[in-house]
Design a protein around this motif. Structure first.
Motif, PDB file in Angstrom:
ATOM      1  N   ARG A  99      -9.484   1.046  14.682  1.00  0.00           N
ATOM      2  CA  ARG A  99      -8.122   1.471  15.009  1.00  0.00           C
ATOM      3  C   ARG A  99      -8.000   2.983  14.895  1.00  0.00           C
ATOM      4  N   LEU A 108      -9.799  -0.787   0.369  1.00  0.00           N
ATOM      5  CA  LEU A 108      -9.752  -0.468   1.805  1.00  0.00           C
ATOM      6  C   LEU A 108      -8.568   0.439   2.144  1.00  0.00           C
ATOM      7  N   ARG A 109      -7.572   0.428   1.280  1.00  0.00           N
ATOM      8  CA  ARG A 109      -6.342   1.173   1.589  1.00  0.00           C
ATOM      9  C   ARG A 109      -6.572   2.672   1.754  1.00  0.00           C
ATOM     10  N   ARG A 166      -7.105   2.944   5.217  1.00  0.00           N
ATOM     11  CA  ARG A 166      -5.882   2.676   5.986  1.00  0.00           C
ATOM     12  C   ARG A 166      -5.035   3.945   6.098  1.00  0.00           C
ATOM     13  N   GLU A 225     -10.527  -1.206  10.455  1.00  0.00           N
ATOM     14  CA  GLU A 225      -9.714   0.006  10.268  1.00  0.00           C
ATOM     15  C   GLU A 225     -10.326   1.189  11.023  1.00  0.00           C
ATOM     16  N   ASN A 282       5.372   0.960   4.245  1.00  0.00           N
ATOM     17  CA  ASN A 282       5.089  -0.463   4.467  1.00  0.00           C
ATOM     18  C   ASN A 282       5.731  -1.352   3.406  1.00  0.00           C
ATOM     19  N   ASP A 290       0.798  -1.233   0.000  1.00  0.00           N
ATOM     20  CA  ASP A 290       0.000   0.000   0.000  1.00  0.00           C
ATOM     21  C   ASP A 290       0.832   1.285   0.000  1.00  0.00           C
ATOM     22  N   TYR A 343      -4.561   1.475  -4.831  1.00  0.00           N
ATOM     23  CA  TYR A 343      -5.955   1.598  -4.391  1.00  0.00           C
ATOM     24  C   TYR A 343      -6.877   0.720  -5.221  1.00  0.00           C
ATOM     25  N   ARG A 355     -13.918  -5.518   7.383  1.00  0.00           N
ATOM     26  CA  ARG A 355     -12.577  -4.927   7.175  1.00  0.00           C
ATOM     27  C   ARG A 355     -12.636  -3.422   7.418  1.00  0.00           C
ATOM     28  N   THR A 368     -13.991   2.953  -1.480  1.00  0.00           N
ATOM     29  CA  THR A 368     -13.737   2.343  -0.165  1.00  0.00           C
ATOM     30  C   THR A 368     -14.976   1.630   0.351  1.00  0.00           C
ATOM     31  N   ARG A 419      -6.061   5.953   8.953  1.00  0.00           N
ATOM     32  CA  ARG A 419      -5.793   5.140  10.148  1.00  0.00           C
ATOM     33  C   ARG A 419      -4.311   5.249  10.529  1.00  0.00           C
ATOM     34  N   PHE A 420      -3.421   5.145   9.532  1.00  0.00           N
ATOM     35  CA  PHE A 420      -1.994   5.303   9.823  1.00  0.00           C
ATOM     36  C   PHE A 420      -1.703   6.734  10.280  1.00  0.00           C
TER      37      PHE A 420
END
Ligand code: CTP
Length: 448
Positions: A173, A128-129, A132, A170, A89, A85, A123, A166, A159, A135-136
């Motif tokens: 989090r 879902l990325r 993310r 995310e 990472n 992604d 993507y 899933r 998304t 979230r990150f």
């Protein structure tokens, strides 16, 4: 000997000096063999994780570390990394030791705290990325570069096509992270929030009465902010903060504690407002029934995100009852019967909804704001003591059993008996009828 590399988040977290508990390993060859080799070395168990993907897990109890072995995606480690992604990472290092493999500049992005997506195809591969990313941002305090923002905005609508569970993982989090507010702001700005929680973004530009200085969306985020503050101010605001803390730390469901799930209550408690907004002839804005509608909407939303029933009921109850304490402020001083009815109504979220009502009140300014807040917090302090006892000891029982009461009064079991027992329970809680004889006498009077 198989070729294996530590990949992804573990290396990112290592560079950041964060604790590493989960290590992903990509294996060119048989993940089982690589897993068994490590298992023998650390003397931990190895077991198969998934039939479909051929993944294996090893538990290293010495370091409390979980190692997951998966087949390499592509013909080389570089090809594998290219399918990931974000640059932070897309890092690898041979399991046997060696230099960092960093084809996309991930290390330098970690250092400059930048989130950079690996192109639009990242993507497309997994919608879902786009979630993310915030979230990150929330967890790490990183920010996307301009190109990543552009690509995320373009990918955001898709998304919604990711699986509900899933998305919920995310979101969870994101919402429980230290940087939850910043992460939500970013998700909103890039259109990701609109895709996954349209009920929340529908609160934008919904104007409230003059008691509120913000639209419903900004008010909601301020409530979340205040909720986080209230958790930090428990000692100042309440008498028995240690007891509250213990209760909030208890696990609820979906890998969330009650405190963490409460954050969803803060976020969702007003989602019934847009559909119930009305303006009275005198210009006052009302949202009659937004608590009830909100509870239903929370139920729908939770089904979409495939949350547990327990979580859905918890957040639904917070939404349904978030106004109750505020109304009681005007009826002070409360008698024991009123306290009983408050707890009966709000249980099993009596402690949490008391906290949420404070956060909601603290987020509201306007006319006589300070005085109203003071009165609200005073009542909350009082009710909190009762709520904590109720949570620990459970509701009081009526001093007489249902079948006995029915026999005494010569009535059949049914709704009437149920109502009488509820009255007796309240009277027992209030100290008005604590013995069997008193309870039966009271029931006779009520029946007459
Ligand atoms: N990954 C990805 N796309 C996803 C999920 C995961 O590219 N949708 C890759 C990333 O390289 C990521 C790794 O798989 O680093 C592991 O994923 P995950 O465990 O979800 O995240 P981590 O980066 O390990 O982050 P954390 O440890 O915070 O969960």
């Amino acid at each position: 000997m198989t070729d294996a590399w530590i990949v992804g988040g573990a290396l990112r977290d290592e560079l950041l000096g964060r604790e590493v508990r989960d290590v992903d390993v990509a294996v060119a060859g048989d993940p089982e063999q690589a897993a068994r080799e490590l298992a023998a070395k650390v003397r931990g168990p190895a077991f198969k994780l998934s039939e479909t993907f051929g993944a294996w897990r090893v538990i290293d109890r010495r370091g409390d570390t979980v190692w997951d072995f998966s087949p390499l995606q592509g013909a080389s480690i570089e090809e594998d990394l290219a399918q990931r992604d974000f640059t932070i990472n897309a890092l690898a290092r041979p399991l046997a030791g060696g230099d960092l493999i960093d084809p996309t500049g991930g290390r330098s992005d970690v250092e400059s705290r930048t989130l950079r997506v690996l192109g639009p195809q990242a993507y497309e591969r997994d919608p879902l990325r786009a979630l993310r990313l915030p979230r990150f941002a929330a967890e790490l305090g990183f920010a996307p570069d301009a190109e990543t923002e552009r690509l995320t905005r373009a990918a955001a609508p898709s998304t919604a096509s990711a699986a509900g569970e899933r998305i919920f993982l995310e979101l969870r989090r994101l919402v429980i992270a230290d940087g939850a507010l910043e992460g939500l702001q970013l998700a909103d700005r890039l259109g990701v929030l609109e895709a996954v929680l349209p009920e929340l973004t529908a609160l934008h530009e919904v104007d409230q009465s003059d008691y509120h200085h913000l639209d419903v969306y900004d008010h909601t985020l301020e409530v979340l902010n205040q909720q986080i503050q209230v958790e930090r101010r428990l000692e100042e605001l309440f008498d028995d903060s240690a007891r509250i803390e213990r209760m909030l730390e208890a696990p609820l469901s979906d890998e969330l504690t009650r405190a963490q799930a409460l954050r969803f209550g803060a976020l969702l408690h007003d989602i019934g407002k847009p559909a119930t907004r009305d303006v009275l002839p005198n210009g006052r804005v009302t949202f009659m029934g937004h608590d009830k509608l909100g509870e239903r909407m929370v139920g729908d939303l939770c089904r979409r995100l495939r949350t547990s029933e327990r979580f859905a009921r918890f957040v639904g109850s917070l939404t349904r009852h978030h106004l109750v304490l505020g109304f009681l402020v005007h009826e002070r001083p409360l008698d024991r019967g009123q306290v009983y009815r408050y707890l009966r109504r709000t249980a099993p979220t009596e402690v949490e909804v008391t906290l949420l009502s404070c956060a909601d009140r603290l987020a509201t300014r306007g006319r006589k704001g300070e005085e109203a807040t003071k009165a609200h917090l005073e009542l909350a302090r009082e009710l909190m003591e009762a709520a904590l006892d109720w949570r620990e000891q459970g509701p009081p029982g009526a001093p007489v059993r249902g079948d006995e009461l029915a026999a005494e009064l010569g009535i059949e079991p049914g709704p009437e008996l149920g109502r009488l027992l509820a009255e007796l329970e309240q009277a027992a809680y209030a100290g008005e009828a604590t013995t069997r004889a008193q309870a039966v006498a009271l029931a006779r009077r009520l029946l007459a």
